[in-house]
Structure formats: structure tokens, C-alpha cells
Design an enzyme around this catalytic site. Structure first.
Site, short mmCIF file in Angstrom:
data_model
loop_
_atom_site.label_atom_id
_atom_site.label_comp_id
_atom_site.label_asym_id
_atom_site.label_seq_id
_atom_site.Cartn_x
_atom_site.Cartn_y
_atom_site.Cartn_z
N THR A 1 -23.87 76.81 35.21
CA THR A 1 -24.46 78.00 35.84
C THR A 1 -25.31 78.69 34.78
O THR A 1 -24.77 79.18 33.78
CB THR A 1 -23.36 78.97 36.30
OG1 THR A 1 -22.52 78.30 37.25
CG2 THR A 1 -23.97 80.20 36.97
N LYS B 1 -20.50 87.22 34.17
CA LYS B 1 -21.59 86.34 33.74
C LYS B 1 -22.60 86.13 34.89
O LYS B 1 -23.80 86.28 34.71
CB LYS B 1 -21.02 84.98 33.30
CG LYS B 1 -22.10 83.96 33.01
CD LYS B 1 -21.58 82.55 32.79
CE LYS B 1 -22.77 81.60 32.76
NZ LYS B 1 -22.40 80.21 32.59
N LYS C 1 -26.93 80.01 43.81
CA LYS C 1 -25.62 80.32 43.22
C LYS C 1 -25.53 81.81 42.85
O LYS C 1 -24.54 82.48 43.15
CB LYS C 1 -25.44 79.44 41.97
CG LYS C 1 -24.36 79.89 41.01
CD LYS C 1 -23.06 79.18 41.22
CE LYS C 1 -21.98 79.81 40.38
NZ LYS C 1 -20.67 79.34 40.57
P1 NAD Z 1 -15.99 75.72 29.16
O1 NAD Z 1 -16.35 76.72 28.10
O2 NAD Z 1 -14.58 75.37 29.42
O3 NAD Z 1 -16.78 74.32 28.85
C1 NAD Z 1 -18.06 74.25 28.28
C2 NAD Z 1 -18.01 73.13 27.25
O4 NAD Z 1 -19.31 72.91 26.72
C3 NAD Z 1 -17.09 73.43 26.05
O5 NAD Z 1 -16.06 72.46 26.01
C4 NAD Z 1 -18.02 73.37 24.85
O6 NAD Z 1 -17.40 72.81 23.69
C5 NAD Z 1 -19.13 72.48 25.37
N1 NAD Z 1 -20.38 72.61 24.64
C6 NAD Z 1 -21.04 73.73 24.29
N2 NAD Z 1 -22.18 73.40 23.62
C7 NAD Z 1 -22.22 72.05 23.56
C8 NAD Z 1 -23.12 71.12 23.00
N3 NAD Z 1 -24.24 71.51 22.35
N4 NAD Z 1 -22.85 69.81 23.12
C9 NAD Z 1 -21.73 69.39 23.75
N5 NAD Z 1 -20.81 70.22 24.30
C10 NAD Z 1 -21.07 71.54 24.20
O7 NAD Z 1 -16.71 76.23 30.49
P2 NAD Z 1 -16.42 75.75 32.00
O8 NAD Z 1 -15.43 76.66 32.62
O9 NAD Z 1 -16.20 74.27 32.01
O10 NAD Z 1 -17.82 76.08 32.67
C11 NAD Z 1 -18.98 75.26 32.48
C12 NAD Z 1 -20.11 75.83 33.34
O11 NAD Z 1 -19.67 75.85 34.71
C13 NAD Z 1 -20.48 77.27 32.99
O12 NAD Z 1 -21.86 77.39 33.10
C14 NAD Z 1 -19.74 78.09 34.04
O13 NAD Z 1 -20.37 79.33 34.32
C15 NAD Z 1 -19.81 77.16 35.24
N6 NAD Z 1 -18.73 77.36 36.23
C16 NAD Z 1 -17.43 77.54 35.84
C17 NAD Z 1 -16.46 77.73 36.82
C18 NAD Z 1 -15.01 77.92 36.42
O14 NAD Z 1 -14.21 78.32 37.28
N7 NAD Z 1 -14.63 77.66 35.18
C19 NAD Z 1 -16.80 77.74 38.18
C20 NAD Z 1 -18.12 77.51 38.54
C21 NAD Z 1 -19.09 77.33 37.56
#
Ligand code: NAD
Length: 295
Positions: free
Chosen positions: A93, A243, A168
């Protein structure tokens, strides 16, 4: 067999990638955190030493990263390393402007790309029932659809590049505003001596009905599955709601849209987060509106 590179194996990425493996796809993952790579291995992914390594030989590159700057930085690292015919799918997102920049970087190299953010949370990622909101050309969407399918309950093609992110944040702006409206109504009902159940029975079948009342009611009782019945454990954490609301306000500013209720909701969720409630379900804002007391 289709080769997928999956970059960003956090709370969402890991279970999403696991569903691709279960569907028989060949998935190579990369994340900056070693423990996420260990989890990925336990799901049957191959893991790479870098994002650039992960994409060599990939037919499809999926990114699931925290914010726009991470996506643009990963794209800068990988676009010259991925095969020219690879399809790029970003499910993070992120802000609409960065999403459009990411599409532009792909187009400069003649690559097809789709922004495909999701709703449904970690539970939906594990169950393979996420809703994907996709933006990109018809050609790119047709290629992306069967790849998204093992992770999806529903896939909607919203329009050209950036349209998925736009859908979204518009949806989540409605959600943030409507949860505050529901919370305010239940707090007012309490002051007026009206029971939660009575307000629910009326509002859920009258013109006040909405997802925040009918499905995710912010008081315990009327909807047994709502987080209110589980001490407001997420669910959907208030930090993620903040966010998404901030993204809606950035988009409103850059497009000239007037969103006064979106702005108020953003401020209220910022205060709720600043009070240390970022890990609380976003429906817990009702306790903040009540002055901190749970009812
Ligand atoms: P998270 O922080 O658990 O996972 C993100 C991952 O990206 C981390 O493990 C981090 O180490 C990795 N990362 C960051 N920079 C990187 C790079 N340069 N190379 C490789 N890996 C890298 O977050 P999440 O909860 O998995 O969410 C991911 C996305 O999904 C976000 O944009 C969030 O807004 C969206 N989202 C989350 C949810 C939820 O309920 N968690 C729901 C809908 C959407």
C-alpha cells in the site's frame, strides 16, 4: 513452471508467498530480515541473497513492502537485473504518486506492471482470500490475474496504473471516517441511556447501516466476531489505518480534492496513535472518543 520473485516477506508477504508455493509455483524470496527468510524457507520458498539475485530468471516480480520509497528503491536495484519480459506486481500500500513513478520506471524498460494493493489483512493473506485492487493496462492485468488468484478471494481491475492504490485509499478513507461515526453514535447512545443492542438493531437495518456497524461493530456484544469482543486486538491495527489515512490526505492535496472529514479522521487517528494505541485495533478509537474508558 512460472518463476516468481517475491520481495518483502513480512506479516503479509510471507503467507502470500506461501500460497503461491502451495499452488505449485516456483517462488524465490528476499527480505532484509533474516528471520523472515527462515520463515519463508519453512513455507517452501527458495531464498536469495539480494533482491537483484531473486529476480534473475523471474517471469513475475511481486513486491510487498512498507512504503513508496521502499518500492522505488527496490525497483532501482532490480529493473536492470530482471528479464525484459518479466511482469511487475506491487502489492504494497503506497502513495499514488510513487505507484505512478514505479509504473513509469517499468514502462521505460518496456516492462508490464500492475499496482495491486490488498485488503483482508494477515488473516486474508493466510487464507488466500485477499481482495486485490489492480491498476494497469488490460494486457498487464490479464497476465497478473492468474498469478494473484491463489492469494485472492476477489480481484478487481480498477483502471490504469495507480488506480489500485487510488481505490484502496478511497475505500480506507471511508472506513476510517465511518468507524469514527459509529463510535460517536455508540458513545452518544450511552449518554442517552440507549443500549448498544438497541442502537445496533436499529442502525444495522436502517439508513445508518455500514460495514463499521454491521460487520465490525465497535462495542462488544452485537457482532460476536468483531475485535471489540477480544479487547480490541487487531484485526486491523490503528497504525495501519493512520498510514492509509495519511496517504489519502497526500493524494487529496496533490489532486486538489476537498476531504474535510478525511482530514479530521487522520487527526483523530494520529492522536489515538500518539496515545500509544498504534497496535490496538482501529475500532478501539471508540474508547478514545469516550475519554479512555472501555464500556
Ligand atoms: P511488514 O513490515 O511486516 O513487512 C514488510 C517487509 O518488507 C519487512 O519484512 C521488511 O524487512 C521488508 N523490506 C523492507 N525494505 C526492503 C528491501 N529493500 N528489500 C527487501 N525487503 C524489504 O509489513 P506488512 O504488514 O507485511 O505490510 C506490507 C504492505 O502491505 C504495507 O504496504 C502495508 O501497508 C500493506 N498492508 C498490510 C496489511 C496488514 O494487515 N498487515 C493489510 C493490507 C495491506
Amino acid at each position: 513452471m512460472t518463476n516468481i520473485a517475491f520481495i518483502g516477506l513480512g506479516n503479509m508477504g510471507n503467507p502470500m508467498a506461501a500460497n503461491l508455493v502451495k499452488a505449485g509455483l516456483n517462488v524465490t524470496g528476499f527480505d532484509l530480515m533474516a528471520e523472515n527468510l527462515e520463515t519463508a524457507k519453512s513455507h517452501g520458498l527458495a531464498v536469495a541473497d539480494s533482491a537483484a539475485d531473486a529476480v534473475s530468471g523471474a517471469d513475475v516480480v511481486i513486491t510487498m513492502l512498507p512504503a513508496g520509497r521502499h518500492v522505488l528503491s527496490v525497483y532501482a536495484d532490480i529493473l536492470d537485473k530482471a528479464p525484459g519480459g518479466a511482469l511487475l506486481i506491487d502489492s504494497s500500500t503506497i502513495d499514488v504518486d510513487s505507484a505512478r513513478k514505479a509504473h513509469g520506471l517499468a514502462a521505460e524498460r518496456g516492462m508490464l506492471s500492475v499496482d495491486a494493493p490488498v485488503s483482508g489483512g494477515v488473516g486474508g493473506a493466510e487464507a488466500g482470500t485477499l481482495t486485490f485492487m489492480a491498476g494497469g493496462s488490460d494486457e498487464a492485468f490479464k497476465l497478473a490475474e492468474p498469478i494473484l488468484d491463489p492469494m485472492a478471494g476477489r480481484i478487481v481491475h480498477c483502471g490504469d496504473g495507480g488506480a489500485g492504490q487510488a481505490a484502496k485509499i478511497c475505500n480506507n478513507m471511508i472506513l476510517g471516517i465511518s468507524m469514527i461515526a459509529a463510535g460517536e453514535a455508540f458513545v452518544l447512545a450511552e449518554k442517552l441511556g440507549l443500549s448498544h443492542q438497541a442502537l445496533f438493531d436499529v442502525a444495522s437495518t436502517s439508513s445508518g447501516q455500514c460495514w463499521s456497524i454491521n460487520t465490525y461493530c465497535p462495542v462488544p456484544g452485537p457482532v460476536p466476531t468483531s475485535p471489540a469482543n477480544n479487547d480490541y486486538q487487531p484485526g486491523f491495527a490503528a497504525a495501519l489505518m493512520l498510514k492509509d489515512l495519511k496517504l489519502s490526505q497526500e493524494a487529496a492535496q496533490s489532486s486538489g480534492a476537498v476531504t474535510p472529514l478525511g482530514a479530521s479522521a487522520t487527526q483523530l487517528y494520529a492522536l489515538f496513535n500518539a496515545a500509544g494505541e498504534g497496535g490496538t485495533d482501529f475500532s478501539g478509537i471508540i474508547n478514545f472518543l469516550r475519554g479512555g474508558e472501555k464500556n
